[in-house]
Design an enzyme around this catalytic site. Structure first.
Site, PDB file in Angstrom:
ATOM      1  N   GLY A  70      41.557 -11.043 -32.088  1.00 15.33           N
ATOM      2  CA  GLY A  70      42.499 -10.058 -32.606  1.00 15.33           C
ATOM      3  C   GLY A  70      43.580 -10.661 -33.487  1.00 15.33           C
ATOM      4  O   GLY A  70      43.921 -10.099 -34.529  1.00 15.33           O
ATOM      5  N   ASN A 151      50.161  -2.864 -26.169  1.00 15.43           N
ATOM      6  CA  ASN A 151      49.644  -3.741 -25.114  1.00 15.43           C
ATOM      7  C   ASN A 151      50.570  -3.851 -23.907  1.00 15.43           C
ATOM      8  O   ASN A 151      50.122  -4.199 -22.828  1.00 15.43           O
ATOM      9  CB  ASN A 151      49.349  -5.135 -25.672  1.00 15.43           C
ATOM     10  CG  ASN A 151      50.482  -5.696 -26.490  1.00 15.43           C
ATOM     11  OD1 ASN A 151      50.941  -5.090 -27.459  1.00 15.43           O
ATOM     12  ND2 ASN A 151      50.971  -6.857 -26.109  1.00 15.43           N
ATOM     13  N   GLN A 179      43.902  -2.954 -28.046  1.00 11.30           N
ATOM     14  CA  GLN A 179      43.989  -2.325 -26.718  1.00 11.30           C
ATOM     15  C   GLN A 179      43.257  -0.980 -26.673  1.00 11.30           C
ATOM     16  O   GLN A 179      43.111  -0.400 -25.597  1.00 11.30           O
ATOM     17  CB  GLN A 179      45.459  -2.109 -26.324  1.00 11.30           C
ATOM     18  CG  GLN A 179      46.234  -3.387 -26.075  1.00 11.30           C
ATOM     19  CD  GLN A 179      45.834  -4.109 -24.782  1.00 11.30           C
ATOM     20  OE1 GLN A 179      45.329  -3.498 -23.833  1.00 11.30           O
ATOM     21  NE2 GLN A 179      46.040  -5.408 -24.754  1.00 11.30           N
ATOM     22  N   SER A 199      39.282  -7.104 -30.398  1.00 13.34           N
ATOM     23  CA  SER A 199      39.067  -8.393 -29.742  1.00 13.34           C
ATOM     24  C   SER A 199      38.208  -8.211 -28.495  1.00 13.34           C
ATOM     25  O   SER A 199      38.499  -7.359 -27.655  1.00 13.34           O
ATOM     26  CB  SER A 199      40.420  -8.997 -29.365  1.00 13.34           C
ATOM     27  OG  SER A 199      40.229 -10.191 -28.649  1.00 13.34           O
ATOM     28  N   HIS A 201      37.665 -10.010 -25.748  1.00 17.27           N
ATOM     29  CA  HIS A 201      38.081 -10.350 -24.377  1.00 17.27           C
ATOM     30  C   HIS A 201      38.970  -9.291 -23.733  1.00 17.27           C
ATOM     31  O   HIS A 201      39.333  -9.407 -22.567  1.00 17.27           O
ATOM     32  CB  HIS A 201      38.722 -11.744 -24.319  1.00 17.27           C
ATOM     33  CG  HIS A 201      40.128 -11.845 -24.824  1.00 17.27           C
ATOM     34  ND1 HIS A 201      41.212 -11.851 -23.982  1.00 17.27           N
ATOM     35  CD2 HIS A 201      40.622 -11.970 -26.070  1.00 17.27           C
ATOM     36  CE1 HIS A 201      42.317 -11.989 -24.704  1.00 17.27           C
ATOM     37  NE2 HIS A 201      41.987 -12.053 -25.967  1.00 17.27           N
ATOM     38  N   THR A 237      30.844 -21.609 -39.258  1.00 17.35           N
ATOM     39  CA  THR A 237      29.593 -21.213 -38.610  1.00 17.35           C
ATOM     40  C   THR A 237      29.870 -20.084 -37.628  1.00 17.35           C
ATOM     41  O   THR A 237      30.796 -20.173 -36.815  1.00 17.35           O
ATOM     42  CB  THR A 237      28.971 -22.422 -37.888  1.00 17.35           C
ATOM     43  OG1 THR A 237      28.802 -23.460 -38.861  1.00 17.35           O
ATOM     44  CG2 THR A 237      27.625 -22.074 -37.268  1.00 17.35           C
ATOM     45  N   CYS A 324      53.118 -13.741 -24.345  1.00 11.16           N
ATOM     46  CA  CYS A 324      54.018 -14.520 -25.194  1.00 11.16           C
ATOM     47  C   CYS A 324      55.451 -14.400 -24.698  1.00 11.16           C
ATOM     48  O   CYS A 324      56.262 -15.289 -24.905  1.00 11.16           O
ATOM     49  CB  CYS A 324      53.958 -14.020 -26.636  1.00 11.16           C
ATOM     50  SG  CYS A 324      52.369 -13.355 -27.071  1.00 11.16           S
TER      51      CYS A 324
HETATM   52  C1  PLP Z   1      45.448  -9.396 -27.087  1.00 11.60           C
HETATM   53  C2  PLP Z   1      46.005  -8.721 -28.290  1.00 11.60           C
HETATM   54  C3  PLP Z   1      45.957  -9.333 -29.553  1.00 11.60           C
HETATM   55  C4  PLP Z   1      45.451 -10.729 -29.748  1.00 11.60           C
HETATM   56  O1  PLP Z   1      44.055 -10.819 -29.623  1.00 11.60           O
HETATM   57  P1  PLP Z   1      43.399 -12.260 -29.398  1.00 11.60           P
HETATM   58  O2  PLP Z   1      41.933 -12.001 -29.474  1.00 11.60           O
HETATM   59  O3  PLP Z   1      43.857 -12.737 -28.072  1.00 11.60           O
HETATM   60  O4  PLP Z   1      43.875 -13.117 -30.524  1.00 11.60           O
HETATM   61  C5  PLP Z   1      46.448  -8.638 -30.630  1.00 11.60           C
HETATM   62  N1  PLP Z   1      46.950  -7.405 -30.493  1.00 11.60           N
HETATM   63  C6  PLP Z   1      47.001  -6.772 -29.304  1.00 11.60           C
HETATM   64  C7  PLP Z   1      47.544  -5.395 -29.220  1.00 11.60           C
HETATM   65  C8  PLP Z   1      46.538  -7.414 -28.161  1.00 11.60           C
HETATM   66  O5  PLP Z   1      46.614  -6.801 -26.975  1.00 11.60           O
END
Ligand code: PLP
Length: 397
Positions: A70, A151, A179, A199, A201, A237, A324
């Site tokens: 993300g 988030n 999110q 993203s 994860h 890659t 963070c």
């Molecule tokens: C987790 C998150 C990101 C960052 O994504 P990553 O894949 O961890 O770099 C960006 N924006 C929001 C709203 C998020 O919750």
């Protein structure tokens, strides 16, 4: 009881997503740019995954750029739009005060480079006002970037309407949908989105892989110099196993979205009602326009870090806000953005669960938070001042 209630930070990978990755590490490990068989097989899988992801978002496969997640997608979208804007003499960007740091810090950097940034107020309900957005758009506005769902507090913006305003005014619209995707219905066409970040994860896929969607005709520049992968828009890659895991997790989440939401909503609302019953507590963000599994509360007279540690002792993994912000002494910029005073913003708790949560677990969370909040308040001189009237309350009982 062990309850992982920090799914907004990251999720456990699904067994199905793990299984979808393994063949691309053990057997089909070739480089998709190589011409021999295991390279070409990896290339085929990659393009098939692109089609599957595109189908979920309702776009064309060629509009999908695979990224490392993300943050990278946000950086690429915003820096690209800024570069395109600057070439036309447009150096104004609109966003909000409570974006993810991947967006806010990119905007800070652009501000130092001469861009003018307008951050819209998100008000006490955590939502932008469409009229304020309309009024903020100027002839020199290069980009509007507003997150789909927040988030920390889980509020969901009126993205379709925001997109429609941007389209009517001819301004490029990017949304950080990290999110939102796989948690609520997202359709880039119907939602009038030009660029979108997601993203893997955050929806039970692997870490380190994501997508930047860029609508056909919207110019985009590469962030990373190197080879011609991703049609020259993202060198390096391709993370084939990660992309395969992401495609599987995305499809699974989308297929069960309706069922999962029906399960989650009553439990989320039970949790909100249970925590609301604690004296001097308040839900953060709008009650209605919110994600089905993210709940964030502020408790008066509580230090967030102590709350988290005592909940951890009870087997509950929760958060006080974004990864963070925790660990630093500054209160969350999101809670300040919705107008929470510093002393209350410090006493925040974010609980974000997934569709495996049970009613029994929700009951246990409510009971545990009640106990811990009471315990901490009984020890707190700050709380004593509130109770004796030496200090005024921020919330009502
Ligand atoms: C987790 C998150 C990101 C960052 O994504 P990553 O894949 O961890 O770099 C960006 N924006 C929001 C709203 C998020 O919750």
């Amino acid at each position: 009881m062990k309850i992982y209630a920090d799914n907004a930070a990251t999720t456990k990978m699904s067994k199905q997503a793990i299984d979808a990755m393994i063949p691309y590490m053990e057997e089909i490990y070739g480089n998709p740019s190589s011409l021999y068989e295991i390279g070409q097989k990896a290339k085929e899988a990659l393009e098939e995954a692109r089609e599957r992801v595109a189908k979920v978002l309702n776009c064309q496969p060629r509009e999908i750029i695979f990224t490392s997640g993300g943050s990278e997608a946000d950086n690429q979208a915003i820096n690209s739009a800024a570069k395109v804007g600057a070439m036309k003499g447009k150096k104004h960007i609109i966003s909000t005060t409570f974006e993810h740091h991947a967006v806010l810090h990119t905007l800070k950097k652009l501000e130092k480079e001469g861009f003018e940034i307008t951050l819209l107020d998100v008000h006490s309900n955590g939502l932008v006002d469409l009229k304020e957005l309309e009024e903020a758009i100027r002839p020199d506005t290069a980009l509007v970037t507003i997150m789909y769902a927040n988030n920390e507090i889980g509020t969901v913006q009126p993205i379709r309407e925001i997109g429609a305003i941007c389209r009517a005014k001819g301004v490029t619209f990017h949304t950080d949908a990290v999110q939102a995707v796989a948690h609520i219905p997202v359709d880039v066409e119907a939602d009038n989105i030009d660029m979108l970040s997601l993203s893997a994860h955050k929806f039970h896929g692997p870490k380190g892989v994501g997508v930047l969607y860029v609508k056909k005709g919207v110019p985009v520049f590469n962030l990373i110099e190197g080879g011609a992968q991703e049609r020259g828009k993202r060198a390096g890659t391709e993370n084939v196993p990660g992309i395969m895991g992401m495609a599987k997790a995305l499809e699974d989440a989308t297929n069960s979205l309706e069922k999962d939401t029906a399960h989650l909503l009553p439990l989320r609302d039970k949790l909100i009602a249970g925590l609301d019953a604690i004296p001097y507590s308040e839900l953060n963000g709008d009650r209605e326009h919110r994600l089905p599994a993210t709940v964030n509360f502020c408790f008066e007279g509580i230090e967030g870090e102590s709350l988290l540690m005592l909940l951890d002792d009870k087997g509950i993994s929760a958060s006080s806000g974004s990864a963070c912000t925790s660990g630093s002494l500054d209160p969350s910029h999101v809670l300040l953005a919705i107008g929470r005073p510093h002393e209350v913003a410090h006493g925040s708790l974010r609980l974000s669960f997934d569709s495996n949560i049970t009613e029994e677990e929700i009951d246990y969370i409510i009971e545990s938070v009640n106990e811990v909040v009471t315990y901490l308040r009984n020890m707190s001189p700050f709380w004593r001042d509130l109770m004796t009237g030496k200090r005024p309350h921020v919330f009502s009982e």
